[in-house]
Structures are given as C-alpha cells and as structure tokens.
Design a protein around this motif. Structure first.
Motif, PDB file in Angstrom:
ATOM      1  N   TYR B  84       0.843  -1.193   0.000  1.00 19.19           N
ATOM      2  CA  TYR B  84       0.000   0.000   0.000  1.00 19.19           C
ATOM      3  C   TYR B  84       0.879   1.243   0.000  1.00 19.19           C
ATOM      4  CZ  TYR B  84      -3.201   3.575   1.757  1.00 19.19           C
ATOM      5  OH  TYR B  84      -3.931   4.721   1.917  1.00 19.19           O
ATOM      6  N   LEU B 160      -8.425  -3.306   7.005  1.00 17.90           N
ATOM      7  CA  LEU B 160      -9.116  -2.162   7.605  1.00 17.90           C
ATOM      8  C   LEU B 160      -8.135  -1.145   8.158  1.00 17.90           C
ATOM      9  CD1 LEU B 160     -12.110  -3.824   9.466  1.00 17.90           C
ATOM     10  CD2 LEU B 160     -12.250  -2.191   7.606  1.00 17.90           C
ATOM     11  N   VAL B 164      -3.835   3.181   8.365  1.00 17.03           N
ATOM     12  CA  VAL B 164      -3.636   3.757   9.692  1.00 17.03           C
ATOM     13  C   VAL B 164      -2.162   3.658  10.065  1.00 17.03           C
ATOM     14  CG1 VAL B 164      -4.283   3.636  12.111  1.00 17.03           C
ATOM     15  CG2 VAL B 164      -5.935   3.036  10.357  1.00 17.03           C
ATOM     16  N   ALA B 223     -13.518  -5.090   0.209  1.00 15.86           N
ATOM     17  CA  ALA B 223     -14.220  -3.821   0.460  1.00 15.86           C
ATOM     18  C   ALA B 223     -13.293  -2.837   1.172  1.00 15.86           C
ATOM     19  CB  ALA B 223     -15.475  -4.072   1.293  1.00 15.86           C
ATOM     20  N   ALA B 224     -12.572  -3.331   2.181  1.00 18.47           N
ATOM     21  CA  ALA B 224     -11.704  -2.442   2.958  1.00 18.47           C
ATOM     22  C   ALA B 224     -10.539  -1.932   2.121  1.00 18.47           C
ATOM     23  CB  ALA B 224     -11.187  -3.170   4.195  1.00 18.47           C
ATOM     24  N   LEU B 227     -11.690   0.678  -0.323  1.00 16.43           N
ATOM     25  CA  LEU B 227     -11.921   1.917   0.412  1.00 16.43           C
ATOM     26  C   LEU B 227     -10.602   2.662   0.638  1.00 16.43           C
ATOM     27  CD1 LEU B 227     -13.716   3.727   2.186  1.00 16.43           C
ATOM     28  CD2 LEU B 227     -13.328   2.134   4.047  1.00 16.43           C
ATOM     29  N   ALA B 228      -9.561   1.905   1.018  1.00 14.86           N
ATOM     30  CA  ALA B 228      -8.270   2.548   1.298  1.00 14.86           C
ATOM     31  C   ALA B 228      -7.644   3.119   0.031  1.00 14.86           C
ATOM     32  CB  ALA B 228      -7.323   1.543   1.944  1.00 14.86           C
ATOM     33  N   MET B 229      -7.947   2.501  -1.133  1.00 12.61           N
ATOM     34  CA  MET B 229      -7.321   2.952  -2.374  1.00 12.61           C
ATOM     35  C   MET B 229      -7.981   4.199  -2.954  1.00 12.61           C
ATOM     36  SD  MET B 229      -5.120   0.557  -2.600  1.00 12.61           S
ATOM     37  CE  MET B 229      -4.418   1.345  -3.990  1.00 12.61           C
ATOM     38  N   GLU B 230      -9.203   4.527  -2.475  1.00  9.79           N
ATOM     39  CA  GLU B 230      -9.938   5.636  -3.085  1.00  9.79           C
ATOM     40  C   GLU B 230      -9.170   6.945  -3.000  1.00  9.79           C
ATOM     41  OE1 GLU B 230     -13.836   6.026  -1.495  1.00  9.79           O
ATOM     42  OE2 GLU B 230     -14.479   4.134  -2.381  1.00  9.79           O
TER      43      GLU B 230
ATOM     44  N   ALA C 144      -9.284   6.377  14.245  1.00  7.09           N
ATOM     45  CA  ALA C 144      -7.926   6.090  13.781  1.00  7.09           C
ATOM     46  C   ALA C 144      -7.554   6.839  12.513  1.00  7.09           C
ATOM     47  CB  ALA C 144      -7.752   4.594  13.566  1.00  7.09           C
ATOM     48  N   LYS C 150     -13.723   8.015   5.182  1.00 10.31           N
ATOM     49  CA  LYS C 150     -13.058   6.716   5.088  1.00 10.31           C
ATOM     50  C   LYS C 150     -13.103   5.977   6.413  1.00 10.31           C
ATOM     51  CE  LYS C 150      -9.692   6.995   1.396  1.00 10.31           C
ATOM     52  NZ  LYS C 150      -8.281   6.842   1.056  1.00 10.31           N
ATOM     53  N   ARG C 153     -16.499   4.515   6.894  1.00  7.68           N
ATOM     54  CA  ARG C 153     -16.831   3.357   6.074  1.00  7.68           C
ATOM     55  C   ARG C 153     -16.019   2.135   6.475  1.00  7.68           C
ATOM     56  NH1 ARG C 153     -16.486   6.000   0.617  1.00  7.68           N
ATOM     57  NH2 ARG C 153     -16.392   3.894  -0.212  1.00  7.68           N
ATOM     58  N   ILE C 157     -17.631  -1.460   7.735  1.00 12.22           N
ATOM     59  CA  ILE C 157     -17.289  -2.817   7.300  1.00 12.22           C
ATOM     60  C   ILE C 157     -17.098  -3.711   8.515  1.00 12.22           C
ATOM     61  CG2 ILE C 157     -15.549  -4.225   6.126  1.00 12.22           C
ATOM     62  CD1 ILE C 157     -15.050  -1.843   4.259  1.00 12.22           C
TER      63      ILE C 157
END
Lengths: 54, 230, 248
Positions: B84, B160, B164, B223-224, B227-230, C144, C150, C153, C157
């Motif tokens: 990532y 998820l 972070v 899904a997670a 979301l992180a890539m958006e 966090a 983000k 969402r 999840i």
C-alpha cells in the motif's frame, strides 16, 4: 426505611448496580447534550464570521 | 482466447503468491519472527504456571492454540501495508487479477508462509507441554483446518487498518474477538482427544467456521482495500 | 428512503420527536424505578437481589438492539451511500457500548449473590463481552483515520463483519459452555419469572428505549453540526488560498 436500604442483605450489590447504571447513563446524557449545545454555538459563530467576510 | 487469459491470470496470481512467500521468509520477513514468537511465548507458560506434567498436559491444547492466534496476528501488520505504501497495491488492483485476486493471493501466501508453519511446529511444543500421545493428530488436524481462518480473518483487520499509521495495536483489537469461534472449536478438538472423546464434531464445526471466514473474510478485505485505495 | 437524507429535514423531524421522547424517558424511568425498587415482590429464591435484574436485562437487550441499529446504519452507508447513515452509526456506537458495559457489570453484581461468583464463563456473559469488544473496535476505527468518510466506512465494514460473527460467536460460546459448565450453575430460563416481575422489567426496558431515542437524536444532531463545521472550515480555507493566489 433501613429495611428498604438494606435490600435483604444484598444492599451492596443492588445499590451498586443501580448507582452505576444511573451515573453512566446520566453522564452520557449530560455530556451528549453539552457537546450538542457547544456545536450549535460553534456553527452559529462560524456562520456569523462567514457573513462578516462577505 | 479465454484460456489464454486464464493462463495469464493464473501466472500473475501464482507469481504474486510466490513473491509474498519469498518476502515473508527473507531477511526481515514476518514468518520467522512469528514462529520464534510462537515458541518463546509457549515456553513462558511453564514458568508462569509451574512444571507439573499433569497441569501442563491439561492446559497444552489451549496454550498452543491461543499463542498460535497471537503469532498469526503478529505477522499480519505488513500483509498489505508495504504494498500500500509504495503504491504497488494500486498497480496490482488494476491488473487483470483485480482486488479479489490480490487479496486471495496475499491470504494464501500468508497462510502458506506463516500460519501453516505454526501448525507444523505445534507438535514440538506439544512435547514441551507434555501433551498426551493421542492428542497430536487432532492438534495438527485442528490447526491445519483452522489456520486458514486465522489468515482470512486477519486479512480483514490488516485491510481495515492499512491506511492507519501505527495500526498494529488497533489491528489486535479488531481481530482477536473475531477469532473466538475458531479458538473454541480448535481447542475443543484437541481437548476431546485428551479426554478420550470423539474430536470429529469439533473438527467439522471448525471447518464450517473456516468456510464462513473464507467468504466473509475475502469479501470484507476487498471492500476495505478498495476503500483505502480511493 | 432519502427523505431523511436532508440534514435540515432530519433536524426538523428530530425536534418533533425529542420532546415526546424526553417526556417518555422521565415518566417511564420514574414508574420503572418505583416498580423495580418498591412495588414488586422479592423473588422467593433470590430475595431482594432479583432487583438487579431490572437494570441488567434491559441493558443487555439494548446492547443487542443498538448493535442492530449500528449495523443497519452501516449497511445503508455502504450500499446506498446514504449521507446520514454513517453519522447514525457513529452516534449510536457509544450508547450501545455503555449499555453493553452496564449489562456486563450489573450481570457480575447479580451473579455474585446468585451464583457466588462475579464472573462465570457462560455463553451469555462471554458473548456479551465479545460484543463489547466489537463496539470498542468500531469506535477505535472511527478515531484512527483523519478522513472522516473513510474512517466511517472502514468502521461500517467492521460492524457488518461483526453482525455475521455475533451469531457464530454466540453459538460457539453456548456450545462450549455446555461442555464446560456443571449444569447446576444457572436456572434462570423458563417460566419461573413471576408475573409481578414483568411489570418493572418491561417498564425499565421501555425507559431505556426512550432514553436511547433521546441521546441518539442529540448525538445525530451533534454529528451533523460537526460535519457542517468541517465543511465550512474547508470552504474558508479554500477562500483564503484563492485570496492569497490573487494577492501573489
């Protein structure tokens, strides 16, 4: 009265359970209300500042 | 044409699995650390509880399983994070594999490189904890069936928390509660053998848990990650 | 569905509901506490300690119910991208976490006189404990990440994964505790509950429900205001940036 407070010998358990429940729920209620009031004030202030800018 | 595509999908998929396994075992990779942690943490228990062989035999299944859970989480925080951070997760997601293929490859690599070796190392720890002879089979069987669930559920937590910074502790908090059913059925199988009952029902339930983790884990990981890539 | 998508419309609806909910909370709490503490008989086996039940069982129900609210909000947020749904989940979570924590603590305080121990690893207590951890994870995930959208969402999840897991956890723990528990520990279930105990039980449960509506609506309005503030802050930042560009 003392008989009521004694709760048949279970006073420590019954009153702690009611006390903790009441204080936790009242705390959440009051702190939510306070934050809401503060946020309303902040939104109004920001709106006023915006009008001043224009 | 479609067969050509499948071949190329397959080769991309397996080269990703291969690369991740190699990375996990190379210097600084997580697998050796996880296995080292597994051994050291289990061998602390006799110091804490005392060396009586009967007591150790009684707690051995639980100790081995619980420490296996912790070891698998220890190795999870880099599952998606390295790719990532350097942007290669983006490229991988746009490749014909798609995010589902990437997540599946990563989970497979993590299972093969890290949690599967835990299952294979477990009998050695059984010896240290005086596990009864007839429990070794169920111990390895339960870990073989259960460890894919550890990688799958762990993948959700890793995905998820991928964005972070210092998300490691948070990941523990997210993942460990979800491990409870796997732990219960896994230990149940070994305990059944220790107490001379049939471990098969436990193993069947463990297998069902792994199947559910397969569907939910991959779906939620994708899904997670999206979301992180958006 | 999107009728409540408009924050202004939501606020108007909330302002209609709130006075009633506040009134109901006060009335039901007073009546519930009166029945729970004065006007219900002690249990023939548990004596006065049964009164802990009237704060314990409703808290456990609410812990469950609020999780369902949070999960429904999360589902709506992820599938239909409903703008208020994320905020609804965020508003509900702390309330559910407190109800769940209270269910655990009052359960311990009831367990000590009943079973002689504060904690047993039985199916109910253990699965409620795991549910509490899921609430903590949901709230921690919100905290966090800097990008609120983000963070919300991602937390959604997790909430949905938790929904799949809660029945599995419940089943596994129940099944596990039947293997490990001697059968004598708990005889709660079944029709042993006296009719006179149902009155305070349901009154307290209704009071908790009304309380939830009040705090939930307040927290929703709070989150809407916070969202407004951050939008305004961003707008004014962009303003100053363009001004600086013009000046430069």
């Amino acid at each position: 009265m003392t008989e009521f407070l004694d709760m048949g010998g279970y006073a420590a358990f019954v009153w702690t359970a009611y006390g903790l429940s009441a204080s936790a729920l009242v705390w959440l209620l009051v702190s939510s209300r306070r934050k809401l009031t503060a946020s309303v004030v902040a939104v109004d202030a920001a709106r006023a500042r915006r009008k001043g800018d224009n | 044409m479609s067969s050509m595509q499948t071949v190329s999908h397959g080769s991309v998929f397996f080269s990703l699995v291969n690369r991740d396994i190699k990375l996990a075992w190379s210097q600084g990779g997580g697998s050796l650390l996880a296995i080292g942690f597994f051994f050291i943490a289990v061998s602390l228990f006799p110091f804490g509880i005392g060396p009586e062989p009967q007591v150790l035999a009684r707690i051995a299944p639980g100790v081995i399983w619980v420490v296996a859970l912790l070891s698998s989480v220890v190795s999870l925080d880099r599952l998606y994070q390295a790719d990532y951070e350097d942007g290669s997760l983006d490229d991988l997601a746009l490749s014909p594999l798609g995010m589902l293929g990437v997540a599946t490859a990563k989970v497979l690599a993590h299972w093969f490189s890290t949690t599967l070796p835990l299952a294979l190392a477990a009998p050695a720890l059984g010896i240290l904890l005086n596990l009864p002879d007839n429990a070794y089979g169920p111990l390895v069987a339960s870990l073989l069936i259960g460890t894919p669930a550890l990688s799958l559920i762990g993948s959700v937590g890793a995905a998820l928390t991928v964005a972070v910074r210092r998300g490691g502790v948070l990941m523990f908090l997210l993942i460990l509660p979800l491990y409870v059913p796997t732990l219960i059925f896994g230990v149940g199988a070994v305990d059944a053998a220790v107490t001379m009952t049939d471990p098969l029902p436990h193993l069947a339930l463990l297998g069902a848990t792994t199947l559910i983790a397969f569907v939910v884990g991959l779906f939620a990981s994708v899904a997670a990650l999206n979301l992180a890539m958006e | 569905m999107h009728r409540f998508a408009n924050p202004a419309q939501f606020n108007r609806l909330a302002d209609v509901v709130l006075p009633w909910a506040i009134g109901l909370t006060v009335l039901l709490s007073v009546a519930g506490l009166y029945y729970a503490l004065f006007s219900s008989p002690p249990d023939y086996q548990q004596g006065e300690s049964v009164r802990v039940m009237y704060v314990h069982v409703p808290a456990a129900w609410m812990g469950m119910f609020v999780y369902m609210v949070m999960a429904a909000a999360s589902f709506t947020a992820l599938v239909w991208r409903h703008p208020l749904a994320l905020l609804a989940g965020k508003a509900a979570a702390p309330i559910g976490a407190i109800f769940t924590a209270l269910a655990l603590i009052t359960g311990m305080l009831w367990g000590k006189p009943m079973w002689g121990t504060y904690w047993v690893w039985d199916g109910r207590l253990t699965s409620v404990l795991v549910q509490f951890f899921l609430y903590l994870g949901y709230m921690a995930l919100w905290q966090a990440m800097e990008d609120e959208e983000k963070a919300g969402r991602a937390a959604s999840i997790l909430a949905l994964v938790g929904v799949v897991n809660i029945p599995i956890i419940k089943f596994s723990v129940d099944w596990w505790s039947t293997l490990h528990q001697p059968a004598s520990v708990m005889r709660l279930d079944g029709p042993t509950i006296d009719g006179a105990m149902l009155v305070p039980l349901f009154l307290m449960a209704a009071a908790y429900q009304a309380y939830f509506v009040v705090v939930f609506l307040w927290r929703m309005k709070l989150e809407i205001n916070n969202r407004k503030l951050s939008v305004m802050r961003q707008a004014s930042l962009q303003n100053t940036e363009t001004q600086m560009e013009v000046a430069g």
